[in-house]
Design an enzyme around this catalytic site. Sequence first.
Site, short mmCIF file in Angstrom:
data_model
loop_
_atom_site.label_atom_id
_atom_site.label_comp_id
_atom_site.label_asym_id
_atom_site.label_seq_id
_atom_site.Cartn_x
_atom_site.Cartn_y
_atom_site.Cartn_z
N THR A 298 -4.08 -6.32 0.48
CA THR A 298 -4.09 -4.91 0.04
C THR A 298 -2.69 -4.30 0.06
O THR A 298 -2.39 -3.42 -0.73
CB THR A 298 -5.07 -4.05 0.86
N LEU B 46 -3.64 0.15 -2.34
CA LEU B 46 -5.02 0.53 -2.67
C LEU B 46 -5.97 -0.48 -2.03
O LEU B 46 -6.36 -1.47 -2.65
CB LEU B 46 -5.22 0.56 -4.19
N HIS B 47 -6.34 -0.20 -0.79
CA HIS B 47 -7.11 -1.15 0.01
C HIS B 47 -8.51 -1.42 -0.57
O HIS B 47 -8.82 -2.53 -0.98
CB HIS B 47 -7.26 -0.63 1.45
N ALA B 48 -9.36 -0.40 -0.55
CA ALA B 48 -10.78 -0.59 -0.88
C ALA B 48 -11.02 -1.14 -2.29
O ALA B 48 -11.92 -1.98 -2.48
CB ALA B 48 -11.55 0.72 -0.68
#
Length: 311
Positions: A192, A239-241
């Site tokens: 991520t 932008l992890h999710a």
Amino acid sequence: MALPIIIDCDPGHDDAIALVLALASPELEVKAITSSAGNQTPEKTLRNVLRMLTLLKRPDIPVAGGAVKPLMRELIIADNVHGESGLDGPALPEPSFAPQSGTAVELMAKTLRESAQPVTIVSTGPQTNVALLLNSHPELHTKIARIVIMGGAMGLGNWTPAAEFNIYVDPEAAEIVFQSGIPVVMAGLDVTHKAQIHAADIERFRDIGNPISTIVAELLDFFFEYHKDEKWGFVGAPLHAPCTIAWLLKPEIFTTVERWVGVETKGKYTQGMTVVDYYFLTGNKPNATVMVDVDRQGFVDLLAERLQYYA
């Protein structure tokens, strides 16, 4: 046939954008959305799910609120990252509909029971709700195709030197998920932090010019500020999710390895650490597909392409 998924999330800017991406993708059938406490309090993350679905005109999707605290600990939130509302930045609508009266676990269980095919659970916050589901409904494990999580890291943490935030909030829950025997896909910080959105990408999204792309740009404007701190060494904002949803849509833009993962629940310095047996030292069979790299431009292009869905 579209892939049936349940999304368990704690919006949060990146979680909100993951919802935008999922609901712009005909390859996915979002059967239910549940909220977890993490980026903000349980009341605020549930409200943020409802606000995002109101914005996206999807009140047809069943929503339920989850556990109010981790399995064995007090709740920690990341309001320093996501602001007072959990989605600071844009003006979002008030919810136009109410959540279901039952709990997240009840909605997940009902969805699994009623699905004709196994369902993928996408969990982008702490793993509390998923762990409660697994513990309370062992008879439904075979109805879960896989669990795709945003959490953990092979390398450095972002909440403590060793731990990523989502896992640190509820390490006992994460350990239940990893040792469940159900296939786990892990989008940790190793990937991520490479899925960064640059300032030029935000303008690209804004220039798409529809109401949703504008909101996404405004969410990113706010999220970008926190990540400007020199300590991170970032060019943009990670932008992890959305990496979880992007992997379901385009696995070819990610590099993965199959490894055994355990979660440290007691360490003096390493509580919440995901211990990845990279060199096969434990003799344990791999229990997770671990994302280690991403084609950043391919990731950005996918987001931009799907934002045009909302024209």
